[in-house]
Design a protein around this motif. Structure first.
Motif, PDB file in Angstrom:
ATOM      1  N   ILE A  34       0.895  -1.064   0.032  1.00  0.00           N
ATOM      2  CA  ILE A  34      -0.042   0.081   0.155  1.00  0.00           C
ATOM      3  C   ILE A  34       1.127   1.307  -0.061  1.00  0.00           C
ATOM      4  CG2 ILE A  34      -0.198  -0.186   2.590  1.00  0.00           C
ATOM      5  CD1 ILE A  34      -2.906   1.178   2.067  1.00  0.00           C
ATOM      6  N   PHE A  84      -2.713  -0.799  -3.810  1.00  0.00           N
ATOM      7  CA  PHE A  84      -3.597  -0.270  -2.858  1.00  0.00           C
ATOM      8  C   PHE A  84      -2.793   1.237  -2.526  1.00  0.00           C
ATOM      9  CE2 PHE A  84      -4.290  -4.717  -2.490  1.00  0.00           C
ATOM     10  CZ  PHE A  84      -5.565  -4.888  -2.840  1.00  0.00           C
ATOM     11  N   ALA A 257      -7.867   1.385  -4.192  1.00  0.00           N
ATOM     12  CA  ALA A 257      -7.650   0.324  -4.924  1.00  0.00           C
ATOM     13  C   ALA A 257      -7.399   0.341  -6.175  1.00  0.00           C
ATOM     14  CB  ALA A 257      -8.461  -0.963  -4.294  1.00  0.00           C
TER      15      ALA A 257
END
Length: 325
Positions: A34, A84, A257
């Motif tokens: 992420i 992400f 996302a």
């Protein structure tokens, strides 16, 4: 009795993870990353903790990547370099409309919303020894640190300061680095835009006396009329240095996302996040607003199908027209 206790504990510990076990994981990646922001800021602390929480319960490895923040995360997620990321609604809108300074003209429309995070207040920190106790006190030509280049603060705070008539020299860097420069007298002001409490500010006030500066009613009105922000009050309990609540402005953050990320994976991630707020708050106090009711704060991005499925199943209506394809 001891065996029963052990079994009960095992069932309890598996309660979070068990729904994911029933999912078809054939299209899940072996690991995920992420995009967050610089160290010393809330994104990195929040994103790192969230990635660990997901990895522990979903059976895949995950971690956080230091990035330039919301604007760069939009680009990295759009291109698929990261699946992400974390972003703020202002930079998200500019990126979606092809106005990102990182890729002018590219409409970053392969980015979908996952869940609401928290509001990012825009606040100013100075050394108490500087004598700067208000925005009006900032002297002409003061050096102001606006965070990493392309960050939410760097994108909006300079424009806000100009709108309020502040004349300044601009400085970029990580929040930790800018906090150190402020303490060493190398810059005059740090203009923070991050979820509260900001780690770099908390660290600063332990080491030295600081002023955390808010806006007057008139200044807040001027800024909310000119920028995509709303008024926000930092509670006095947030920092040792605050003796009373501080009026500022803020902008919402959402986890994002790539729209092509596996629907079942995103569903499980959203489920874990939305149904375990106590765990999220233990990661960072800003997550107190990481709750499903705040899904309405997204008026920019299409929703990921996996996220929309969880919200719709739980009574938070997301129409088909708002769901990414």
């Amino acid at each position: 009795m001891k065996i029963q206790a052990i079994l009960a504990a095992a069932v309890a510990s598996a309660a979070i993870a068990s729904p994911a076990m029933a999912q078809d994981k054939s299209d899940w990646p072996e690991s995920f990353t992420i995009g967050t922001a610089s160290q010393g800021g809330t994104y990195f602390a929040y994103g790192s903790g969230w990635a660990n929480f997901m990895a522990e319960n979903l059976g895949i490895s995950g971690g956080a990547e230091i990035t330039g923040g919301p604007m760069q995360n939009m680009a990295l997620v759009h291109t698929g370099d990261l699946s992400f990321g974390l972003t703020t609604m202002g930079p998200a809108r500019e990126s979606l409309e092809g106005k990102s300074p990182l890729a002018p003209g590219m409409a970053m429309d392969n980015v979908c919303a996952m869940f609401p995070m928290y509001e990012t207040p825009f606040s100013i920190t100075t050394l108490a020894s500087s004598g700067i106790t208000s925005i009006e006190d900032i002297p002409d030509g003061a050096t102001i640190g606006f965070g990493p280049s392309g960050s939410t603060s760097d994108t909006y705070f300079p424009r806000m300061m100009e709108t309020l008539g502040v004349d300044f020299e601009r400085r970029n860097g990580s929040w930790s680095d800018l906090g150190g420069q402020l303490q060493d007298g190398l810059i005059d002001v740090v203009a923070f835009a991050a979820g509260i409490p900001i780690p770099a500010v908390s660290q600063l006030e332990v080491q030295t006396d600081v002023n955390i500066i808010g806006m007057t009613d008139e200044q807040a009105k001027t800024i909310t009329e000119a920028f995509p922000v709303s008024e926000f009050v930092i509670p006095a309990s947030t920092y040792q240095s605050l003796e009373e609540p501080s009026r500022v402005v803020s902008m919402w953050n959402f986890a994002i996302a790539n729209c092509d990320a596996p629907e079942s994976l995103v569903y499980e991630m959203v489920k874990l996040t939305m149904e375990n707020n106590d765990k999220m708050v233990s990661i960072h106090k800003a997550a107190r607003t990481t709750i499903p009711e705040n899904y309405t704060k997204n008026n920019v991005l299409a929703w990921h199908p996996g996220a929309a499925r969880w919200f719709n199943e739980n009574g938070y209506e997301i129409p088909e027209s708002k769901i990414g394809k």
